[in-house]
Design a protein around this motif. Structure first.
Motif, PDB file in Angstrom:
ATOM      1  N   HIS A 132       0.827  -1.205   0.000  1.00 52.43           N
ATOM      2  CA  HIS A 132       0.000   0.000   0.000  1.00 52.43           C
ATOM      3  C   HIS A 132       0.866   1.262   0.000  1.00 52.43           C
ATOM      4  O   HIS A 132       2.090   1.201   0.140  1.00 52.43           O
ATOM      5  CB  HIS A 132      -0.895   0.018   1.244  1.00 52.43           C
ATOM      6  N   ALA A 133       0.187   2.400  -0.150  1.00 46.60           N
ATOM      7  CA  ALA A 133       0.801   3.714   0.045  1.00 46.60           C
ATOM      8  C   ALA A 133      -0.122   4.521   0.947  1.00 46.60           C
ATOM      9  O   ALA A 133      -1.331   4.280   0.990  1.00 46.60           O
ATOM     10  CB  ALA A 133       1.011   4.428  -1.283  1.00 46.60           C
ATOM     11  N   ASN A 134       0.457   5.455   1.664  1.00 43.38           N
ATOM     12  CA  ASN A 134      -0.261   6.184   2.700  1.00 43.38           C
ATOM     13  C   ASN A 134      -0.670   7.583   2.245  1.00 43.38           C
ATOM     14  O   ASN A 134      -0.323   8.030   1.143  1.00 43.38           O
ATOM     15  CB  ASN A 134       0.618   6.280   3.949  1.00 43.38           C
ATOM     16  N   ASP A 135      -1.349   8.299   3.142  1.00 40.98           N
ATOM     17  CA  ASP A 135      -1.813   9.648   2.834  1.00 40.98           C
ATOM     18  C   ASP A 135      -2.113  10.369   4.144  1.00 40.98           C
ATOM     19  O   ASP A 135      -2.590   9.757   5.108  1.00 40.98           O
ATOM     20  CB  ASP A 135      -3.086   9.583   1.976  1.00 40.98           C
ATOM     21  N   PHE A 136      -1.802  11.676   4.184  1.00 39.17           N
ATOM     22  CA  PHE A 136      -2.136  12.468   5.365  1.00 39.17           C
ATOM     23  C   PHE A 136      -2.482  13.870   4.893  1.00 39.17           C
ATOM     24  O   PHE A 136      -1.599  14.695   4.600  1.00 39.17           O
ATOM     25  CB  PHE A 136      -0.966  12.503   6.350  1.00 39.17           C
ATOM     26  N   SER A 139      -1.231  17.473   6.591  1.00 35.93           N
ATOM     27  CA  SER A 139       0.114  18.022   6.426  1.00 35.93           C
ATOM     28  C   SER A 139       0.871  17.238   5.366  1.00 35.93           C
ATOM     29  O   SER A 139       0.973  16.012   5.446  1.00 35.93           O
ATOM     30  CB  SER A 139       0.893  17.982   7.745  1.00 35.93           C
ATOM     31  N   SER A 140       1.423  17.956   4.420  1.00 36.66           N
ATOM     32  CA  SER A 140       2.216  17.312   3.374  1.00 36.66           C
ATOM     33  C   SER A 140       3.645  17.022   3.841  1.00 36.66           C
ATOM     34  O   SER A 140       4.431  16.433   3.103  1.00 36.66           O
ATOM     35  CB  SER A 140       2.259  18.198   2.123  1.00 36.66           C
ATOM     36  N   ASP A 141       3.977  17.420   5.053  1.00 40.57           N
ATOM     37  CA  ASP A 141       5.319  17.169   5.585  1.00 40.57           C
ATOM     38  C   ASP A 141       5.477  15.737   6.106  1.00 40.57           C
ATOM     39  O   ASP A 141       6.598  15.237   6.223  1.00 40.57           O
ATOM     40  CB  ASP A 141       5.641  18.140   6.726  1.00 40.57           C
ATOM     41  N   VAL A 142       4.370  15.103   6.436  1.00 39.77           N
ATOM     42  CA  VAL A 142       4.434  13.745   6.965  1.00 39.77           C
ATOM     43  C   VAL A 142       4.852  12.789   5.853  1.00 39.77           C
ATOM     44  O   VAL A 142       4.289  12.799   4.755  1.00 39.77           O
ATOM     45  CB  VAL A 142       3.066  13.313   7.540  1.00 39.77           C
ATOM     46  N   LYS A 143       5.838  11.946   6.149  1.00 47.65           N
ATOM     47  CA  LYS A 143       6.339  11.014   5.140  1.00 47.65           C
ATOM     48  C   LYS A 143       6.874   9.756   5.831  1.00 47.65           C
ATOM     49  O   LYS A 143       6.985   9.696   7.049  1.00 47.65           O
ATOM     50  CB  LYS A 143       7.452  11.665   4.323  1.00 47.65           C
ATOM     51  N   GLY A 144       7.221   8.762   5.033  1.00 47.33           N
ATOM     52  CA  GLY A 144       7.883   7.599   5.591  1.00 47.33           C
ATOM     53  C   GLY A 144       7.191   6.267   5.342  1.00 47.33           C
ATOM     54  O   GLY A 144       6.029   6.204   4.937  1.00 47.33           O
ATOM     55  N   THR A 145       7.938   5.211   5.593  1.00 51.83           N
ATOM     56  CA  THR A 145       7.437   3.846   5.455  1.00 51.83           C
ATOM     57  C   THR A 145       6.929   3.320   6.793  1.00 51.83           C
ATOM     58  O   THR A 145       7.413   3.724   7.856  1.00 51.83           O
ATOM     59  CB  THR A 145       8.537   2.905   4.946  1.00 51.83           C
ATOM     60  N   GLU A 146       5.974   2.428   6.718  1.00 45.93           N
ATOM     61  CA  GLU A 146       5.482   1.700   7.887  1.00 45.93           C
ATOM     62  C   GLU A 146       5.302   0.241   7.484  1.00 45.93           C
ATOM     63  O   GLU A 146       4.840  -0.035   6.373  1.00 45.93           O
ATOM     64  CB  GLU A 146       4.142   2.242   8.370  1.00 45.93           C
ATOM     65  N   VAL A 147       5.654  -0.662   8.388  1.00 50.00           N
ATOM     66  CA  VAL A 147       5.445  -2.082   8.132  1.00 50.00           C
ATOM     67  C   VAL A 147       4.582  -2.644   9.259  1.00 50.00           C
ATOM     68  O   VAL A 147       4.944  -2.544  10.430  1.00 50.00           O
ATOM     69  CB  VAL A 147       6.773  -2.849   8.032  1.00 50.00           C
ATOM     70  N   TRP A 148       3.452  -3.226   8.871  1.00 52.32           N
ATOM     71  CA  TRP A 148       2.455  -3.694   9.838  1.00 52.32           C
ATOM     72  C   TRP A 148       2.473  -5.214   9.976  1.00 52.32           C
ATOM     73  O   TRP A 148       2.599  -5.947   8.987  1.00 52.32           O
ATOM     74  CB  TRP A 148       1.059  -3.269   9.389  1.00 52.32           C
ATOM     75  N   GLY A 202       5.048   4.720   1.591  1.00 52.67           N
ATOM     76  CA  GLY A 202       5.278   6.160   1.697  1.00 52.67           C
ATOM     77  C   GLY A 202       3.965   6.911   1.607  1.00 52.67           C
ATOM     78  O   GLY A 202       2.896   6.309   1.461  1.00 52.67           O
ATOM     79  N   TYR A 203       4.077   8.237   1.701  1.00 50.52           N
ATOM     80  CA  TYR A 203       2.888   9.088   1.691  1.00 50.52           C
ATOM     81  C   TYR A 203       2.756   9.801   0.343  1.00 50.52           C
ATOM     82  O   TYR A 203       3.633  10.593  -0.043  1.00 50.52           O
ATOM     83  CB  TYR A 203       2.975  10.118   2.819  1.00 50.52           C
ATOM     84  N   LEU A 204       1.668   9.525  -0.344  1.00 49.49           N
ATOM     85  CA  LEU A 204       1.437  10.199  -1.624  1.00 49.49           C
ATOM     86  C   LEU A 204       1.119  11.674  -1.424  1.00 49.49           C
ATOM     87  O   LEU A 204       1.168  12.455  -2.381  1.00 49.49           O
ATOM     88  CB  LEU A 204       0.293   9.512  -2.379  1.00 49.49           C
ATOM     89  N   SER A 205       0.804  12.071  -0.214  1.00 50.47           N
ATOM     90  CA  SER A 205       0.574  13.482   0.108  1.00 50.47           C
ATOM     91  C   SER A 205       1.882  14.239   0.332  1.00 50.47           C
ATOM     92  O   SER A 205       1.882  15.467   0.446  1.00 50.47           O
ATOM     93  CB  SER A 205      -0.307  13.595   1.363  1.00 50.47           C
ATOM     94  N   ASN A 206       3.001  13.512   0.373  1.00 46.97           N
ATOM     95  CA  ASN A 206       4.317  14.133   0.509  1.00 46.97           C
ATOM     96  C   ASN A 206       5.023  14.101  -0.840  1.00 46.97           C
ATOM     97  O   ASN A 206       5.172  13.035  -1.452  1.00 46.97           O
ATOM     98  CB  ASN A 206       5.134  13.381   1.554  1.00 46.97           C
ATOM     99  N   ASN A 207       5.479  15.252  -1.306  1.00 48.23           N
ATOM    100  CA  ASN A 207       6.043  15.338  -2.645  1.00 48.23           C
ATOM    101  C   ASN A 207       7.289  14.484  -2.831  1.00 48.23           C
ATOM    102  O   ASN A 207       7.511  13.900  -3.896  1.00 48.23           O
ATOM    103  CB  ASN A 207       6.354  16.791  -3.005  1.00 48.23           C
TER     104      ASN A 207
END
Length: 244
Positions: A132-136, A139-148, A202-207
């Motif tokens: 998957h890819a994330n979104d927030f 704030s577009s500053d939030v970024k990074g990977t997460e493993v669940w 990662g976050y698609l809301s972060n460039n």
């Protein structure tokens, strides 16, 4: 008479104790047989290591999206999933997909989640990886990977750690670490029989995340990192079985 009653009570207690012991022994032997059968299958020359790759969303469900750049999560994760599958197949891994195109046979979210779990379970997959890819939006500053994964100190966590380590080595974004069921329950992790992990790339809301994940090089690097994490986990399990 009192003595006889006490003797009878003692006999009954002893019989109950023996029945409990027999039940426990039966349960123990059953577990041994199941584990032995499992090990035999895994060590059989006909055994093929199998992974179910789940590209999140698809069809009517775009997942998260960056409308400014016209990027949908469903397309991005499908590209990476197919690249990952190709790498694994080249290493003699059997790959099963929950989807290989932008089409899904389900019309609701719960049907989709159930269907993905069923595909993995029906294939008797060893591993299940949902991508998957994330979104927030706040704030577009939030970024990074997460493993669940579900719980700590499990095979799920061992796989999650391998994948998290390989992704963090790319260095394209922040490593947000592992997440567990206590942080949020995920249906596909709870309802698949295989060792199961869900990764947010990662976050698609972060460039910065968006630019990397949308690039051909970024997709290749993510697929390679995921493959390395999976194969390292698999080889470590092989070594454990040989040492056992």
């Amino acid at each position: 008479m009192i003595h006889s009653r006490r003797s009878l009570t003692a006999i009954r207690r002893e019989r109950r104790r023996k029945r409990r012991l027999r039940r426990r022994l039966f349960t123990f032997l059953t577990l041994i047989i199941i584990m032995s059968t499992f090990m035999f299958i895994k060590c059989s020359p006909n055994y093929i290591f199998t992974i179910c790759i789940d590209p999140g969303h698809g069809g009517y469900d775009p997942g998260t999206a960056n409308e400014s750049y016209e990027v949908n999560e469903k397309d991005l994760v499908l590209d990476i999933s197919l690249k990952l599958g190709k790498i694994l197949e080249e290493q003699d891994v059997k790959v099963v997909y929950t989807r290989e195109k932008d089409k899904i046979p389900w019309s609701t979210q719960i049907e989709s989640l159930m269907g993905r779990s069923e595909i993995s379970n029906d294939a008797n997959a060893d591993l299940f990886l949902s991508i998957h890819a994330n979104d927030f939006t706040e704030s577009s500053d939030v970024k990074g990977t997460e493993v669940w994964c579900r719980f700590e100190n499990t095979e799920d966590e061992a796989l999650a750690k391998e994948i998290n380590y390989r992704l963090s080595n790319i260095g394209y974004t922040k490593n947000r670490g592992l997440r567990y069921e206590k942080d949020g329950e995920l249906y596909v992790l709870k309802n698949t029989n295989a060792t199961s992990v869900l990764v947010e790339l990662g976050y698609l809301s972060n460039n910065n995340d968006l630019e990397f994940l949308s690039s051909e090089e970024g997709k290749e690097q993510c697929a390679q990192a995921l493959a390395e994490g999976i194969m390292n986990y698999y080889h470590s399990k092989q070594e454990e079985q040989m040492d056992a």
